[in-house]
Design a protein around this motif. Sequence first.
Motif, PDB file in Angstrom:
ATOM      1  N   LEU A  74     -46.022 -56.480 -10.569  1.00  0.00           N
ATOM      2  CA  LEU A  74     -46.232 -55.091 -10.967  1.00  0.00           C
ATOM      3  C   LEU A  74     -46.798 -55.029 -12.380  1.00  0.00           C
ATOM      4  CD1 LEU A  74     -45.815 -52.052 -10.305  1.00  0.00           C
ATOM      5  CD2 LEU A  74     -43.523 -52.282 -11.308  1.00  0.00           C
ATOM      6  N   GLU A  75     -46.221 -55.843 -13.242  1.00  0.00           N
ATOM      7  CA  GLU A  75     -46.678 -55.871 -14.628  1.00  0.00           C
ATOM      8  C   GLU A  75     -48.127 -56.361 -14.735  1.00  0.00           C
ATOM      9  OE1 GLU A  75     -44.838 -58.221 -18.170  1.00  0.00           O
ATOM     10  OE2 GLU A  75     -43.433 -56.617 -17.642  1.00  0.00           O
ATOM     11  N   LYS A  76     -48.517 -57.288 -13.870  1.00  0.00           N
ATOM     12  CA  LYS A  76     -49.891 -57.813 -13.877  1.00  0.00           C
ATOM     13  C   LYS A  76     -50.895 -56.789 -13.350  1.00  0.00           C
ATOM     14  CE  LYS A  76     -48.800 -62.699 -13.120  1.00  0.00           C
ATOM     15  NZ  LYS A  76     -48.868 -63.802 -12.135  1.00  0.00           N
ATOM     16  N   MET A  77     -50.475 -55.995 -12.359  1.00  0.00           N
ATOM     17  CA  MET A  77     -51.396 -55.101 -11.665  1.00  0.00           C
ATOM     18  C   MET A  77     -51.628 -53.771 -12.364  1.00  0.00           C
ATOM     19  SD  MET A  77     -50.284 -55.730  -7.657  1.00  0.00           S
ATOM     20  CE  MET A  77     -49.925 -54.020  -7.521  1.00  0.00           C
ATOM     21  N   SER A  78     -50.621 -53.279 -13.052  1.00  0.00           N
ATOM     22  CA  SER A  78     -50.696 -51.909 -13.535  1.00  0.00           C
ATOM     23  C   SER A  78     -50.514 -51.830 -15.052  1.00  0.00           C
ATOM     24  CB  SER A  78     -49.623 -51.079 -12.827  1.00  0.00           C
ATOM     25  OG  SER A  78     -49.440 -49.846 -13.456  1.00  0.00           O
ATOM     26  N   GLU A  79     -51.518 -51.264 -15.706  1.00  0.00           N
ATOM     27  CA  GLU A  79     -51.434 -51.080 -17.157  1.00  0.00           C
ATOM     28  C   GLU A  79     -50.266 -50.174 -17.523  1.00  0.00           C
ATOM     29  OE1 GLU A  79     -51.972 -51.627 -21.000  1.00  0.00           O
ATOM     30  OE2 GLU A  79     -53.285 -52.598 -19.550  1.00  0.00           O
ATOM     31  N   GLY A  80     -50.084 -49.118 -16.730  1.00  0.00           N
ATOM     32  CA  GLY A  80     -48.971 -48.203 -16.990  1.00  0.00           C
ATOM     33  C   GLY A  80     -47.619 -48.898 -16.860  1.00  0.00           C
ATOM     34  N   SER A  81     -47.490 -49.724 -15.856  1.00  0.00           N
ATOM     35  CA  SER A  81     -46.243 -50.473 -15.674  1.00  0.00           C
ATOM     36  C   SER A  81     -46.056 -51.500 -16.781  1.00  0.00           C
ATOM     37  CB  SER A  81     -46.233 -51.189 -14.327  1.00  0.00           C
ATOM     38  OG  SER A  81     -46.194 -50.255 -13.286  1.00  0.00           O
ATOM     39  N   ARG A  82     -47.148 -52.134 -17.162  1.00  0.00           N
ATOM     40  CA  ARG A  82     -47.081 -53.151 -18.212  1.00  0.00           C
ATOM     41  C   ARG A  82     -46.494 -52.564 -19.495  1.00  0.00           C
ATOM     42  NH1 ARG A  82     -51.357 -56.034 -16.960  1.00  0.00           N
ATOM     43  NH2 ARG A  82     -52.778 -54.382 -17.545  1.00  0.00           N
ATOM     44  N   SER A  83     -46.884 -51.341 -19.812  1.00  0.00           N
ATOM     45  CA  SER A  83     -46.383 -50.713 -21.043  1.00  0.00           C
ATOM     46  C   SER A  83     -44.881 -50.409 -20.968  1.00  0.00           C
ATOM     47  CB  SER A  83     -47.162 -49.432 -21.332  1.00  0.00           C
ATOM     48  OG  SER A  83     -46.872 -48.450 -20.352  1.00  0.00           O
ATOM     49  N   MET A  84     -44.347 -50.361 -19.756  1.00  0.00           N
ATOM     50  CA  MET A  84     -42.906 -50.099 -19.591  1.00  0.00           C
ATOM     51  C   MET A  84     -42.085 -51.397 -19.543  1.00  0.00           C
ATOM     52  SD  MET A  84     -42.959 -46.904 -16.989  1.00  0.00           S
ATOM     53  CE  MET A  84     -41.252 -46.506 -17.275  1.00  0.00           C
ATOM     54  N   HIS A  85     -42.752 -52.536 -19.520  1.00  0.00           N
ATOM     55  CA  HIS A  85     -42.109 -53.851 -19.554  1.00  0.00           C
ATOM     56  C   HIS A  85     -41.048 -54.036 -18.463  1.00  0.00           C
ATOM     57  CE1 HIS A  85     -44.159 -54.302 -23.366  1.00  0.00           C
ATOM     58  NE2 HIS A  85     -43.612 -53.172 -23.779  1.00  0.00           N
ATOM     59  N   PRO A  86     -41.448 -53.958 -17.181  1.00  0.00           N
ATOM     60  CA  PRO A  86     -40.471 -54.072 -16.099  1.00  0.00           C
ATOM     61  C   PRO A  86     -39.749 -55.419 -16.049  1.00  0.00           C
ATOM     62  CG  PRO A  86     -42.703 -54.015 -15.213  1.00  0.00           C
ATOM     63  CD  PRO A  86     -42.800 -53.722 -16.671  1.00  0.00           C
ATOM     64  N   VAL A  87     -40.436 -56.500 -16.423  1.00  0.00           N
ATOM     65  CA  VAL A  87     -39.783 -57.817 -16.391  1.00  0.00           C
ATOM     66  C   VAL A  87     -38.696 -57.882 -17.462  1.00  0.00           C
ATOM     67  CG1 VAL A  87     -40.108 -60.314 -16.669  1.00  0.00           C
ATOM     68  CG2 VAL A  87     -41.824 -58.955 -15.446  1.00  0.00           C
ATOM     69  N   LYS A  88     -39.010 -57.415 -18.628  1.00  0.00           N
ATOM     70  CA  LYS A  88     -38.026 -57.393 -19.721  1.00  0.00           C
ATOM     71  C   LYS A  88     -36.833 -56.507 -19.339  1.00  0.00           C
ATOM     72  CE  LYS A  88     -37.564 -56.225 -24.618  1.00  0.00           C
ATOM     73  NZ  LYS A  88     -38.253 -55.670 -25.797  1.00  0.00           N
ATOM     74  N   ALA A  89     -37.117 -55.365 -18.746  1.00  0.00           N
ATOM     75  CA  ALA A  89     -36.041 -54.458 -18.324  1.00  0.00           C
ATOM     76  C   ALA A  89     -35.173 -55.112 -17.254  1.00  0.00           C
ATOM     77  CB  ALA A  89     -36.634 -53.146 -17.798  1.00  0.00           C
ATOM     78  N   PHE A  90     -35.809 -55.815 -16.321  1.00  0.00           N
ATOM     79  CA  PHE A  90     -35.036 -56.493 -15.280  1.00  0.00           C
ATOM     80  C   PHE A  90     -34.152 -57.584 -15.879  1.00  0.00           C
ATOM     81  CE2 PHE A  90     -34.212 -59.827 -12.262  1.00  0.00           C
ATOM     82  CZ  PHE A  90     -33.635 -59.110 -11.233  1.00  0.00           C
ATOM     83  N   ASP A  91     -34.722 -58.386 -16.774  1.00  0.00           N
ATOM     84  CA  ASP A  91     -33.956 -59.458 -17.402  1.00  0.00           C
ATOM     85  C   ASP A  91     -32.756 -58.907 -18.180  1.00  0.00           C
ATOM     86  OD1 ASP A  91     -35.718 -61.315 -16.331  1.00  0.00           O
ATOM     87  OD2 ASP A  91     -36.829 -61.601 -18.211  1.00  0.00           O
ATOM     88  N   GLN A  92     -32.968 -57.801 -18.887  1.00  0.00           N
ATOM     89  CA  GLN A  92     -31.864 -57.166 -19.616  1.00  0.00           C
ATOM     90  C   GLN A  92     -30.783 -56.672 -18.653  1.00  0.00           C
ATOM     91  OE1 GLN A  92     -33.963 -54.196 -21.901  1.00  0.00           O
ATOM     92  NE2 GLN A  92     -34.103 -55.515 -23.700  1.00  0.00           N
ATOM     93  N   ALA A  93     -31.212 -56.091 -17.550  1.00  0.00           N
ATOM     94  CA  ALA A  93     -30.255 -55.588 -16.558  1.00  0.00           C
ATOM     95  C   ALA A  93     -29.464 -56.739 -15.933  1.00  0.00           C
ATOM     96  CB  ALA A  93     -30.987 -54.797 -15.472  1.00  0.00           C
ATOM     97  N   ALA A  94     -30.117 -57.858 -15.663  1.00  0.00           N
ATOM     98  CA  ALA A  94     -29.439 -59.017 -15.072  1.00  0.00           C
ATOM     99  C   ALA A  94     -28.375 -59.558 -16.027  1.00  0.00           C
ATOM    100  CB  ALA A  94     -30.449 -60.104 -14.710  1.00  0.00           C
ATOM    101  N   ARG A  95     -28.718 -59.642 -17.313  1.00  0.00           N
ATOM    102  CA  ARG A  95     -27.731 -60.102 -18.311  1.00  0.00           C
ATOM    103  C   ARG A  95     -26.589 -59.104 -18.440  1.00  0.00           C
ATOM    104  NH1 ARG A  95     -32.422 -61.585 -20.863  1.00  0.00           N
ATOM    105  NH2 ARG A  95     -32.428 -59.751 -22.193  1.00  0.00           N
ATOM    106  N   ALA A  96     -26.923 -57.823 -18.478  1.00  0.00           N
ATOM    107  CA  ALA A  96     -25.890 -56.786 -18.610  1.00  0.00           C
ATOM    108  C   ALA A  96     -24.957 -56.791 -17.396  1.00  0.00           C
ATOM    109  CB  ALA A  96     -26.539 -55.414 -18.777  1.00  0.00           C
ATOM    110  N   TYR A  97     -25.520 -57.007 -16.215  1.00  0.00           N
ATOM    111  CA  TYR A  97     -24.690 -57.074 -15.014  1.00  0.00           C
ATOM    112  C   TYR A  97     -23.667 -58.199 -15.134  1.00  0.00           C
ATOM    113  CZ  TYR A  97     -23.007 -58.547 -10.531  1.00  0.00           C
ATOM    114  OH  TYR A  97     -22.169 -58.973  -9.535  1.00  0.00           O
TER     115      TYR A  97
END
Length: 140
Positions: A74-97
Motif C-alpha cells: 500500500l505504501e509503495k502504490m499510493s502517495e497518499g498512503s505513503r504520507s500516512m506511514h501505514p507500515v510504521k503505524a502497523f509496527d507501532q500497533a504490533a509493539r503496543a499489542y
Amino acid sequence: MKESLIYRIASIVILLGGVTQTSMAAESAETLYRKCQARTSTVEQRKCYPAVEKQSEVELVAAEKKVRATMVELEKMSEGSRSMHPVKAFDQAARAYRDFRTAESGRVLASYGSGNGGGLAASQTNIEMNLARIKLLKTQ
C-alpha cells in the motif's frame, strides 16, 4: 542385545513424540484451546496450555506478516498512503499489542494473589488475546 532393545524402544518413543507434536501443530490454536478447556483437571490444562500459547503466537506472527506485507505494498502504490506511514503505524500497533498483552496477563496473574490458578488464568488471557488479534488481522 539389551542395548539394541533399549535403542529400539527409545527410537519408537521419539518417533511417537514427534508424531504427536506434528499433529498438534497441524491443529489451529483455537481448536487446541477448546481441547485444553475441555480437560477435566487444571493439572491437565497446565500441561496443555503452553502448546496452545506457542501455536497462537505462531499464528499471530503469520497473520501480522501478511498484514504488514499488505501495508508495505500500500505504501509503495499510493502517495497518499505513503504520507500516512501505514507500515510504521502497523509496527507501532504490533509493539503496543504485545506490551498490553504482557500487562494484562500480569494484571490477571496478580489478581489471584498467592492463590492457585494465577498462571493458568494468565495463560488463558494470552491465548484469548492472541486469538482475538488473529481474528481481527484476518478480517482486514
